[in-house]
Design a protein around this motif. Sequence first.
Motif, mmCIF file in Angstrom:
data_model
loop_
_atom_site.group_PDB
_atom_site.id
_atom_site.type_symbol
_atom_site.label_atom_id
_atom_site.label_comp_id
_atom_site.label_asym_id
_atom_site.label_seq_id
_atom_site.Cartn_x
_atom_site.Cartn_y
_atom_site.Cartn_z
ATOM 1 N N ARG A 1 -35.785 6.452 -52.873
ATOM 2 C CA ARG A 1 -36.038 7.812 -52.269
ATOM 3 C C ARG A 1 -37.086 8.432 -53.484
ATOM 4 O O ARG A 1 -37.904 9.196 -53.146
ATOM 5 C CB ARG A 1 -34.699 8.805 -52.178
ATOM 6 N N ALA B 1 -40.506 7.197 -53.283
ATOM 7 C CA ALA B 1 -41.078 7.834 -51.946
ATOM 8 C C ALA B 1 -41.525 9.123 -52.542
ATOM 9 O O ALA B 1 -42.854 9.324 -51.932
ATOM 10 C CB ALA B 1 -40.004 7.900 -50.962
ATOM 11 N N ALA C 1 -48.992 2.664 -54.127
ATOM 12 C CA ALA C 1 -47.740 2.455 -53.361
ATOM 13 C C ALA C 1 -48.081 1.255 -52.171
ATOM 14 O O ALA C 1 -46.991 0.893 -51.666
ATOM 15 C CB ALA C 1 -47.648 3.879 -52.387
ATOM 16 N N LEU D 1 -43.882 1.202 -50.324
ATOM 17 C CA LEU D 1 -43.729 2.689 -50.267
ATOM 18 C C LEU D 1 -44.835 3.388 -49.488
ATOM 19 O O LEU D 1 -44.437 4.828 -48.758
ATOM 20 C CB LEU D 1 -43.652 3.046 -51.761
ATOM 21 N N LEU E 1 -43.357 3.480 -45.853
ATOM 22 C CA LEU E 1 -42.112 4.456 -45.892
ATOM 23 C C LEU E 1 -42.514 5.722 -46.019
ATOM 24 O O LEU E 1 -42.184 6.463 -44.834
ATOM 25 C CB LEU E 1 -41.376 4.178 -46.958
ATOM 26 N N VAL E 2 -43.730 6.299 -46.578
ATOM 27 C CA VAL E 2 -43.988 7.425 -46.830
ATOM 28 C C VAL E 2 -44.810 8.016 -45.413
ATOM 29 O O VAL E 2 -44.493 8.886 -44.761
ATOM 30 C CB VAL E 2 -44.923 7.653 -48.001
#
Length: 152
Positions: A12, A15, A71, A127, A130-131
């Motif tokens: 988290r 992120a 990322a 990442l 995910l973002v």
Amino acid sequence: MRVSAKADYAVRACAELAASPHGEPVRADDLAAGQQLPVAFLERILGDLRRGGVVTSVRGRAGGYRLGRPATEITLADVIRAVDGPLVTVRDERPTALEYGGSARALLDVWVALRVSVRDVLDQVTLADLVSGDLPPHVRDLGAREDAWVNP
């Protein structure tokens, strides 16, 4: 499989860093506030992430933390390994270090298959994925299975 609080908080926080505009450093307090995490615990996690090469720290007034590389190049597995070590262990041993005999002989194959399936998800999601919310199709498909949300 159990995902530790440390691993959850690390992903988290990363992120949040991945979402930082132009890769600007983010203070630990701001990372914690962005995900409602305990600051003291997060600071220890950030130390593990720094030692693992996932994040770098920037000193000074405008300092904080930023990702150690783009990322798009950092997977969730990279983050979790940095804070928790190997993704799948049995009694704190890697499956390949184990040996079973007799009626449990096939259990080693089960543990190795579990490790592969975990890698098939965590080593494939970055990442950036995910973002953006743009997860790889096979991960989206797994999460969309009817039995995925049922707790036996």
